[in-house]
Motif scaffolding. Sequence first.
Motif, PDB file in Angstrom:
ATOM      1  N   ARG A  94      21.810  21.429  13.151  1.00 53.32           N
ATOM      2  CA  ARG A  94      23.022  21.591  12.331  1.00 53.32           C
ATOM      3  C   ARG A  94      22.977  22.988  11.706  1.00 53.32           C
ATOM      4  O   ARG A  94      22.275  23.221  10.725  1.00 53.32           O
ATOM      5  CB  ARG A  94      23.080  20.500  11.262  1.00 53.32           C
ATOM      6  CG  ARG A  94      23.481  19.155  11.869  1.00 53.32           C
ATOM      7  CD  ARG A  94      23.883  18.174  10.803  1.00 53.32           C
ATOM      8  NE  ARG A  94      25.137  18.563  10.138  1.00 53.32           N
ATOM      9  CZ  ARG A  94      25.585  17.996   9.030  1.00 53.32           C
ATOM     10  NH1 ARG A  94      24.898  17.020   8.465  1.00 53.32           N
ATOM     11  NH2 ARG A  94      26.717  18.390   8.477  1.00 53.32           N
ATOM     12  N   ALA A  95      23.685  23.897  12.331  1.00 52.99           N
ATOM     13  CA  ALA A  95      23.601  25.303  11.911  1.00 52.99           C
ATOM     14  C   ALA A  95      24.374  25.560  10.630  1.00 52.99           C
ATOM     15  O   ALA A  95      23.981  26.404   9.823  1.00 52.99           O
ATOM     16  CB  ALA A  95      24.110  26.210  13.026  1.00 52.99           C
ATOM     17  N   LEU A  96      25.458  24.839  10.400  1.00 53.08           N
ATOM     18  CA  LEU A  96      26.219  24.964   9.147  1.00 53.08           C
ATOM     19  C   LEU A  96      26.622  23.579   8.652  1.00 53.08           C
ATOM     20  O   LEU A  96      27.099  22.746   9.440  1.00 53.08           O
ATOM     21  CB  LEU A  96      27.488  25.799   9.354  1.00 53.08           C
ATOM     22  CG  LEU A  96      27.342  27.297   9.575  1.00 53.08           C
ATOM     23  CD1 LEU A  96      28.708  27.948   9.732  1.00 53.08           C
ATOM     24  CD2 LEU A  96      26.567  27.983   8.443  1.00 53.08           C
ATOM     25  N   LYS A  97      26.390  23.345   7.371  1.00 54.22           N
ATOM     26  CA  LYS A  97      26.710  22.035   6.799  1.00 54.22           C
ATOM     27  C   LYS A  97      27.656  22.207   5.620  1.00 54.22           C
ATOM     28  O   LYS A  97      27.238  22.702   4.569  1.00 54.22           O
ATOM     29  CB  LYS A  97      25.432  21.344   6.293  1.00 54.22           C
ATOM     30  CG  LYS A  97      24.393  21.103   7.370  1.00 54.22           C
ATOM     31  CD  LYS A  97      23.115  20.562   6.724  1.00 54.22           C
ATOM     32  CE  LYS A  97      21.954  20.668   7.685  1.00 54.22           C
ATOM     33  NZ  LYS A  97      20.648  20.579   7.030  1.00 54.22           N
ATOM     34  N   ASP A  98      28.896  21.898   5.828  1.00 53.32           N
ATOM     35  CA  ASP A  98      29.867  21.832   4.744  1.00 53.32           C
ATOM     36  C   ASP A  98      29.897  23.124   3.895  1.00 53.32           C
ATOM     37  O   ASP A  98      29.752  23.074   2.681  1.00 53.32           O
ATOM     38  CB  ASP A  98      29.513  20.618   3.862  1.00 53.32           C
ATOM     39  CG  ASP A  98      30.688  20.245   2.973  1.00 53.32           C
ATOM     40  OD1 ASP A  98      31.821  20.604   3.323  1.00 53.32           O
ATOM     41  OD2 ASP A  98      30.458  19.625   1.916  1.00 53.32           O
ATOM     42  N   VAL A  99      30.070  24.251   4.575  1.00 53.11           N
ATOM     43  CA  VAL A  99      30.003  25.543   3.867  1.00 53.11           C
ATOM     44  C   VAL A  99      31.401  25.994   3.423  1.00 53.11           C
ATOM     45  O   VAL A  99      32.338  26.001   4.221  1.00 53.11           O
ATOM     46  CB  VAL A  99      29.361  26.619   4.781  1.00 53.11           C
ATOM     47  CG1 VAL A  99      29.514  28.006   4.178  1.00 53.11           C
ATOM     48  CG2 VAL A  99      27.891  26.287   5.006  1.00 53.11           C
ATOM     49  N   SER A 100      31.520  26.334   2.150  1.00 53.33           N
ATOM     50  CA  SER A 100      32.796  26.826   1.605  1.00 53.33           C
ATOM     51  C   SER A 100      32.557  28.146   0.870  1.00 53.33           C
ATOM     52  O   SER A 100      31.585  28.259   0.116  1.00 53.33           O
ATOM     53  CB  SER A 100      33.361  25.818   0.592  1.00 53.33           C
ATOM     54  OG  SER A 100      33.583  24.578   1.228  1.00 53.33           O
TER      55      SER A 100
END
Length: 497
Positions: free
Chosen positions: A26-32
């Motif tokens: 999972r390279a990006l998790k819920d990024v804002s």
Amino acid sequence: MSDVLDDDQQVRVRIRGLNKSFGATRALKDVSIDFRAGRVHALLGANGCGKSTLVKILSGYHEPDSGEISPTGHGARERIAFVHQDLGLVPSLSVAENLGLACGFTIRRGAINWREQHRRAQKLLDDYGIATLASEAVGSLGPAHQSMIAIARALNSLPESGGVLVLDEPTARLPVSEVDHLLQMVRRVKARGVAILYITHRLEEVMQVADEVSVLRDGAMVFHGPTSTIDKEKLVGLIVNKAIRPPAARLATAARGIEPLLTVRGLSGIRLRGVDLNVGRGEIVGVAGLVGSGRSELGRLIFGLQKARAGSIRLRHADITNLSTRALVDMGLAYVPQERRSGVFHGLSVAENSVLADFGQLMSRIGIVPARERRAADEVVRSMKVKTESAGTPIENLSGGNQQKVSLGKWLRREVQLLILDEPTQGIDIGARTEIFNTIRGVVETRKIGALVFDSDLDILVDFCDRIIVMCDGQVVGEYHGAELTHETINRAVYKR
Ligand SMILES: Nc1ncnc2c1ncn2[C@@H]1O[C@H](COP(=O)(O)OP(=O)(O)OP(=O)(O)O)[C@@H](O)[C@H]1O
């Protein structure tokens, strides 16, 4: 479509809840993140934490699995310009020609209007305070000026209403002496209301130019806030999330007491003039000097990439002056280049890359036994703490820093006598750096080999070397060891002239 997002006039581009996986990773998790006008937003994180994945999503190279980038449609991507580590400039062409290639040429009566082309290019340079003529060949400019040209070119593609400039490790290849020029340009760009995403491993720079900072760890955002609310130590803790081991102790013995391994006498090349240098067995010697000091030429001469005009190079008792690189590799010399892409072979797995130490072996790899390959890969992955799904993963799927670790690790497991390391930890995160140098120290001491380290980061040299030589104008101008090895002493010696 309106030029700004409705709910916040200052937000140029907004990302919400981005997720991206590659297989089980999972390279990006819920990024804002919000990119705001006139703010520098630093993005930090260990190798493989997801920084490049985010950049690739912003550029449209990867689609996110879920999440939103607004303005939606192509609106956001038209507002973002990128300056990658590879600047993509053509060195033999002039600044005006390079800008024309990217931004288009002015045509008059069916031919390029060079006069107008130069005028526009010069205006762009002047606007951003880049002290260069549009007629100059890009290849003749210093590295900071080349980066500035790439930034000016990127800015030229942004809409008048403002946008986001993404700078991917903009100072990674710059000598320390040139970093300030680039940071000044960043400040000028910011003052014009451009939002900047600044990706780096160098915390000093974050503290100097960033207004806000975000830290990614394993794909998730673990911190976001104004730079003024956090210090360097806390950032290191957030990035690494574990205690950093202190650098291994340097050699207690003075250089004279060590059995010689490499002896260079009166070595001259194009710039190099009469250089004397020793590396002892079990010793790590650093070479410091500004660009043009002869530092890199010294490395090339020792590794047979350039012919010596005078002088001698001996490895123990053998005269190795002007031998071919092939012969030098057979004799136990290893050269790890700073350009990570030339240190690994794309299209091959982590395991295959771990057993390849040169192109010759690549050509004869039909004979490589998979079990041997697997063992080698396990050793490299373990000793260098490489973040990879498996040994069979194609090397290009690893983050840049992790590719660099494989490139270095494959040499460390070979039977080498002298390691020549050119900017060995460039692009490697602050936590992994000490681990890697401690691994190098372990290999050098237990096998009684030598290492010659070229690095423009004086802190790295001071922390990890037993001895440092300082070069200026093609000559050795100082040599320091023991208590003399402080940042101040070396810094003074490097900048003295
Ligand atoms: N095309 C791909 N296929 C499979 N895995 C990938 C791919 N691209 C990235 N990854 C994985 O996603 C994770 C995040 O990688 P990314 O390149 O974004 O890291 P990074 O933060 O930029 O690291 P670095 O500082 O080393 O450049 C890593 O585990 C990497 O191996």
